[in-house]
Structure formats: C-alpha cells, structure tokens
Design an enzyme around this catalytic site. Structure first.
Site, PDB file in Angstrom:
ATOM      1  N   LYS A 176       0.855  -1.188   0.000  1.00 38.62           N
ATOM      2  CA  LYS A 176       0.000   0.000   0.000  1.00 38.62           C
ATOM      3  C   LYS A 176       0.888   1.235   0.000  1.00 38.62           C
ATOM      4  O   LYS A 176       1.300   1.725   1.029  1.00 38.62           O
ATOM      5  CB  LYS A 176      -0.915  -0.010   1.238  1.00 38.62           C
ATOM      6  CG  LYS A 176      -2.198   0.835   1.098  1.00 38.62           C
ATOM      7  CD  LYS A 176      -1.971   2.326   0.966  1.00 38.62           C
ATOM      8  CE  LYS A 176      -1.422   2.961   2.223  1.00 38.62           C
ATOM      9  NZ  LYS A 176      -1.202   4.447   2.030  1.00 38.62           N
ATOM     10  N   THR A 230       6.599   9.055  12.772  1.00 34.27           N
ATOM     11  CA  THR A 230       6.499   8.461  14.099  1.00 34.27           C
ATOM     12  C   THR A 230       5.057   8.447  14.589  1.00 34.27           C
ATOM     13  O   THR A 230       4.614   7.478  15.218  1.00 34.27           O
ATOM     14  CB  THR A 230       7.400   9.226  15.085  1.00 34.27           C
ATOM     15  OG1 THR A 230       8.766   9.045  14.686  1.00 34.27           O
ATOM     16  CG2 THR A 230       7.235   8.717  16.504  1.00 34.27           C
ATOM     17  N   GLY A 233       3.380   5.652  12.933  1.00 35.85           N
ATOM     18  CA  GLY A 233       3.958   4.424  13.460  1.00 35.85           C
ATOM     19  C   GLY A 233       3.415   4.059  14.826  1.00 35.85           C
ATOM     20  O   GLY A 233       3.190   2.880  15.129  1.00 35.85           O
ATOM     21  N   GLU A 250       9.816   1.466  10.779  1.00 38.98           N
ATOM     22  CA  GLU A 250      10.959   2.351  10.521  1.00 38.98           C
ATOM     23  C   GLU A 250      10.397   3.756  10.447  1.00 38.98           C
ATOM     24  O   GLU A 250       9.680   4.106   9.511  1.00 38.98           O
ATOM     25  CB  GLU A 250      11.675   1.943   9.235  1.00 38.98           C
ATOM     26  CG  GLU A 250      13.052   2.555   9.092  1.00 38.98           C
ATOM     27  CD  GLU A 250      13.021   3.860   8.306  1.00 38.98           C
ATOM     28  OE1 GLU A 250      13.124   4.930   8.966  1.00 38.98           O
ATOM     29  OE2 GLU A 250      12.901   3.812   7.090  1.00 38.98           O
ATOM     30  N   CYS A 284      14.639  10.445   6.387  1.00 39.09           N
ATOM     31  CA  CYS A 284      14.449  10.175   7.815  1.00 39.09           C
ATOM     32  C   CYS A 284      15.757  10.148   8.586  1.00 39.09           C
ATOM     33  O   CYS A 284      15.796  10.529   9.762  1.00 39.09           O
ATOM     34  CB  CYS A 284      13.691   8.871   8.001  1.00 39.09           C
ATOM     35  SG  CYS A 284      14.405   7.466   7.124  1.00 39.09           S
ATOM     36  N   GLU A 380      11.274  16.704  13.832  1.00 39.38           N
ATOM     37  CA  GLU A 380      11.678  16.377  12.471  1.00 39.38           C
ATOM     38  C   GLU A 380      10.993  17.334  11.492  1.00 39.38           C
ATOM     39  O   GLU A 380       9.769  17.331  11.353  1.00 39.38           O
ATOM     40  CB  GLU A 380      11.303  14.932  12.141  1.00 39.38           C
ATOM     41  CG  GLU A 380      11.798  14.481  10.784  1.00 39.38           C
ATOM     42  CD  GLU A 380      11.504  13.022  10.507  1.00 39.38           C
ATOM     43  OE1 GLU A 380      12.351  12.346   9.921  1.00 39.38           O
ATOM     44  OE2 GLU A 380      10.401  12.555  10.897  1.00 39.38           O
TER      45      GLU A 380
END
Length: 474
Positions: A176, A230, A233, A250, A284, A380
């Site tokens: 996906k 993140t 995640g 990751e 990243c 980030e």
C-alpha cells in the site's frame, strides 16, 4: 501516458471497487501530470484474500531455489526499468535525478538480487539434540501475509526493502503506497507480471490513510511492515499490539552530525549535501542537527552556511540540480512554518524563504546558535533546514547528541578514525557513520526510541518474515 487506472490484485489489473482516483501532482510545477486508481476497503479485502490464497498455492510449494530464481528474474526486470522509474519518482516527489537514479533506479533491482541470493542459501530446518534425550527439529516458516505500507520520500527502495525479504522467505505481500507516489509503485506490478510471479503473491494498491488503516488491522494479515512518520507508526504499533501482530516500524529521525575538534571541515562541507540534505531534506536519517565545538564554532558555521548557500536549486530532472522541490504544497507549508518559528529562536545564516515560482520549493536554510531544547532542534522538519548548536567538550557533545526522542542515524567527523569510532559507539542510535553516511545492503538499518522497532536490510532484514516452529522428537 503515466495514468494508472487499475489496481494490481491477484495477478490481474482490476478496476477499483468504487472507481476512486487521485491526481498526481508534479512537485516541480505544482500541476497534475497523471491519474491513478485509489484503493478502498473493498479492494483491500480482495487483495488480502488473494494473498492468503497464494500462501497455499504454487508459491508455497516451490523450493527455495525456485523462489530464488524468480526473485532473480524480478530483480532483472526492475533493473531494466531503472531509467524510467528514476525519472518518474523525480516528477512525483521532487528528488534530484542524480540521487533518484541511484536509489529509485538501481537500488530496487540490487536489493532484490541480494535477497534472491540469500533465499537460495537459506536454511529453514535445523536438528538440535536435547540435553534430556531425543532431539528437536526447528523449522522456520513464512510468517504469512505481509501488509507493506510505504512512504513517498524514497518510494522504491523502502518498498523493496519489504517486498524482497518477504518474498525470499516465502510470504505474500499487499503493498500500500501513498497517493503522492502511487505511479512508480506499479513498476513492481509490471515486473511481477513480466516474470510470472504467481497470482496473489504481490498485490499493489495505492490508497489513503483509511485504506492503510483497514489493511493494517485486517484479520487476514499476519505481519505489518511500515515506514513513515512516528505519529503514524505509533498508531500502527498500537493496532499491532492489540492484535498481537508482529510489526516492523521504521520511523522518523532527527539525526546528529557531531563535528569533533579535529574534524576536517573541507570534508564536512564536501559531504554535507549527501549526509545532511539528501532528497531536499526529505530523508528520515538526514543528519540535520549539527554539533560544533566552541573552539571552532565560527569556522563550522561559516563552512556550513557557505556550502548550503551555494547549493544549486532548480529543476529536479536537471542533473546539475542539488536541491529540488518538496513533495507537496502541504509539505512546503509545513517546512515554512518551522522556518518562521526558527527566526524567533535562533540566528538565520542563509535561506529562510519560499521562492515565488511554480513548484513546492523552499530555500536551503541554516540556523546557528540553536538551543538543543528548542522545537527546530527536536522535531523532524523533513525539509532543507539545518541547525547548528555549540558544545564545550565531547562529554557535552554526546549528551546533546543523545538528548533526543529519536535515534535513527547520525555521523561523526574526526581526522582520527579510531577517535571517530569511539564517539560513534557512545551515540544512542540504530546507525552511525564515521566521516560519511551510507546504508550498506548487507547491514541492518533501523532505529531506537521514537525512530522505530526492528531492522531492515542485511540477513537481519529477512528474520521478521520467518517464524520458528519446534517439533520435538524422541
């Protein structure tokens, strides 16, 4: 020419159940250049069903040598498409073509070939004598159906880092990809069809977050492999935890570039683009947080500032371009907002603007005198923005380096390689480079803390796709 009106499910091109489509925008112009089909829940259901059926089909009955042969052909098919694939990704996400040629053009076939070789030599059974008599046959089996959910920044390698080891282990995959880079994902489908990968072994269906969420929690999925933010995640990890489903995550990073007192600043400057600003900062593991010794602070600021100010910004399809546009208007605005915050928190030494022309460009930007606790040093940004923070001694440098929620990448600069290695050992991160940073195909890649769980690449990248079964014998 680039339109992709159908999904790839069960080895066939299938109309999306609800006819949903998405206009793909060219990053350098801000204009649509193709349309892709988008999957909804019904399409996810069909793809998972196909992948489950394929587990008991020809794919499961093949020997490792036979699977390795097909993977080798798949690698060659991806390699044959490298030039067109690299250019397509550049149009989708703005990656400079010089980088895209390597990571989106060459890397997919190279990584697949590596796992084809591992598949050929993979030992799936081992007999262990028991200390109480008898023995145990330890069998490693495919984990099953893999949901591979991938991002837009490095769409080809980050997808193949999941597809190749999963197939090498004998799993089946539902890929996906995101809408922004939906087009290049179909290259995997084209290659699979060309080499005769059995139906259902690889399914490709671009979709939005709802489609991804449906896939991750689908009862027919056995493992999740995710690369992305993140925040996403954490949500996927929560779902996987509730379902007791293994997940490789990751995630993001805010990696450090630690300039030791004895560092060669010419080398730092020469490697700055590839270490700290690859893919326009949309990386990243990019080392965007630069730590400089107070004894050489002015030198470091000058070297970084002059190097960044001289970077060539322009058309990402031009090989002379070093910094291209960001992937979308939303990403451009996100980065611009961080820059606005940075102006109130630190000293701007170059950049800071948004060019007034088509495309999602942001000027490469450097902030000096940055407190390690402030937002631009801790969050980030995912754009061409660097921050420089001074340190008094190496103990403080290590403390600053490790004062982060993230731990994905990092680099240490020292004229003494052993000294650099000693510093690298003290940095809490999944990966660290000494005087350079480059992922090696045979070594594990991944992060700690908010940068994720698990590893990809190397033999370690194959392990999450296998489960061990013990058969006890007298």
């Amino acid at each position: 020419m680039y339109d992709r009106p159908r999904l790839f499910i069960d080895g066939d091109w299938t109309d999306p159940a609800k006819g949903t489509t998405y206009e793909v925008i060219e990053a350098a112009t801000g204009e649509p250049f193709a349309t892709t089909a988008l999957a909804t829940a019904e399409d996810v259901d069909a793809a998972v069903a196909a992948a489950r059926a394929a587990l008991s089909g020809p794919w499961s009955r093949m020997t490792q040598a036979e699977r390795a042969e097909i993977l080798g052909a798949f690698a060659a098919a991806l390699g044959a498409r490298r030039k067109e694939t690299a250019a397509l990704v550049t149009r989708e996400n703005g990656m400079p073509i010089s980088l895209s040629h390597v990571v989106n053009g060459i890397a997919p076939g190279f990584i697949t070939g590596y796992y084809a070789e591992l598949a050929a030599s993979l030992s799936l059974e081992e007999t262990r004598p028991s200390p109480t008599g008898g023995n145990t046959l330890v069998v490693r089996e495919p984990v099953g159906v893999v949901a591979a959910v991938t991002p837009w920044n490095y769409p080809q390698p980050l997808a193949v880092m999941k597809i190749a080891p999963a197939l090498a282990a004998g799993c089946t995959v539902v890929l996906k990809p995101p809408p922004e880079t939906a087009l290049d994902a179909f290259v995997f489908a084209d290659a699979a069809a060309e080499v005769g990968l059995p139906p259902g072994v690889l399914n490709v269906l671009p979709g939005d977050r709802d489609a991804g969420a449906h896939l991750v929690e689908h009862p027919g999925v056995d493992k999740v492999a995710f690369t992305g933010s993140t925040g996403a995640g954490r949500a996927i990890g929560a779902t996987a935890g509730r379902l007791l489903r293994p997940a490789t995550l990751e995630l993001g990073g805010k990696s450090v570039s630690l300039v030791a007192e004895d560092a060669d600043l010419e080398l730092v400057a020469a490697k700055l683009l590839e270490v700290s600003l690859p893919n326009n900062g949309q990386t990243c593991h990019a080392a965007t947080r630069i730590l400089a010794p107070r004894s050489r602070y002015a030198e470091v600021v000058e070297a970084v500032t002059s190097t960044v100010a001289a970077l060539r910004v322009g058309d990402p399809l031009d090989r002379a371009t070093q910094v291209g546009p960001l992937v979308s208007h939303a990403q451009q605005q996100r980065v611009a907002d961080y820059i606005r915050q940075g102006r109130d928190l630190a000293r701007l030494t170059t950049g800071g603007g948004v060019p007034d022309h088509p495309g999602w460009y942001v000027e490469p930007t450097v902030f000096a005198d940055v407190d390690n606790d402030c937002v631009i040093a801790q969050e980030e940004i995912f754009g061409p923005v660097l921050v420089i923070t001074p340190y008094a001694d190496e103990d403080e440098a290590i403390a600053l380096a490790n004062d982060s929620d993230y731990g994905l990448g990092g680099v240490v600069w020292s004229a003494d390689e052993e000294h650099g290695l000693a510093l690298a050992r003290r940095i809490s991160s999944g990966t660290v480079g000494v005087n350079h940073y480059e992922l090696h195909i045979n070594a594990p890649f991944g992060g700690v803390r908010s940068s994720g769980l698990g590893r990809e690449l190397g033999p370690e990248g194959l392990d999450p796709y296998l489960v061990a079964k013990s058969i006890y014998r007298r």
